[in-house]
Write a protein that holds these residues in place. Sequence first.
Motif, mmCIF file in Angstrom:
data_model
loop_
_atom_site.group_PDB
_atom_site.id
_atom_site.type_symbol
_atom_site.label_atom_id
_atom_site.label_comp_id
_atom_site.label_asym_id
_atom_site.label_seq_id
_atom_site.Cartn_x
_atom_site.Cartn_y
_atom_site.Cartn_z
ATOM 1 N N THR A 165 0.806 -1.214 0.000
ATOM 2 C CA THR A 165 0.000 0.000 0.000
ATOM 3 C C THR A 165 0.841 1.266 0.000
ATOM 4 O O THR A 165 0.404 2.299 -0.510
ATOM 5 N N HIS A 166 2.046 1.199 0.562
ATOM 6 C CA HIS A 166 2.906 2.386 0.608
ATOM 7 C C HIS A 166 4.042 2.329 -0.414
ATOM 8 O O HIS A 166 4.887 3.231 -0.444
ATOM 9 N N GLU A 167 4.063 1.274 -1.233
ATOM 10 C CA GLU A 167 5.098 1.123 -2.250
ATOM 11 C C GLU A 167 6.499 1.275 -1.642
ATOM 12 O O GLU A 167 7.332 2.035 -2.127
ATOM 13 N N LEU A 168 6.704 0.527 -0.560
ATOM 14 C CA LEU A 168 7.979 0.534 0.161
ATOM 15 C C LEU A 168 8.530 -0.883 0.238
ATOM 16 O O LEU A 168 7.762 -1.835 0.363
ATOM 17 N N PRO A 169 9.848 -1.035 0.209
ATOM 18 C CA PRO A 169 10.393 -2.335 0.600
ATOM 19 C C PRO A 169 10.336 -2.465 2.123
ATOM 20 O O PRO A 169 10.662 -1.517 2.845
#
Length: 230
Positions: A165-169
């Motif tokens: 949802t946050h486009e984070l690794p």
Amino acid sequence: MGLSTGIRALDDVLGGLQPGRFYLVAAAPGAGSSLIATAAARTSALEQHQPVLYAASGLTRADIAARIVAAHLPVDYRRLRAGRLTPTEQDDTAALHHHLAQAPLYIDDGTDLTTDAIAESVPDLPGLALVVVDRLQTTEDPRLPLSGPAQITDAAQALAHLARTHELPVLAAVDTDDPHLIAALSLDITVTLARDADQIHATVTERDLGPQATLTLHADLAHARITDPT
């Protein structure tokens, strides 16, 4: 190439840590999962100047700082914790602590640490590039929210959702290599470690494709780090 884990051989297999993906590093206690978590945070925040949220369950800020200093300089970890560094090493350590204080590394070592608390912190950190959770613990401890088999399952799914949802690794360490527990989590990417003296055998598995690679890394425990093969 995504963010570096600090270990080139592992980066080559993973393509770095990619936005939107959750990486679980699974190993029995003492086999190195926590050291890979620290390496990823240290490399991103201290070397690449990328903001990192380090959620520490069971570890303190002092524990994390000592591992980072020992690995980065490097200096002997046991002498560092015992306060037996040489004058030159003490000067180098003080300088690195100052540099570390300026780095975009945000450490949460609270006893009330939960996946909800981690998710709520993400929007408050502009430009956040990586979330590290160190670590999920299989033995249930009432003082540690991220502990116990049921909590680990819920936490892993919540962290995978956070990554998407946050486009984070998001990278998390777990203190078990139990294949049944790991398979039950049904995660995108799992890196399973097995230690043999000063060698770490790492197997990278993707949920839909199975094992993708097995590589051998070096356990440089004197400096609290895992490195590429010597």
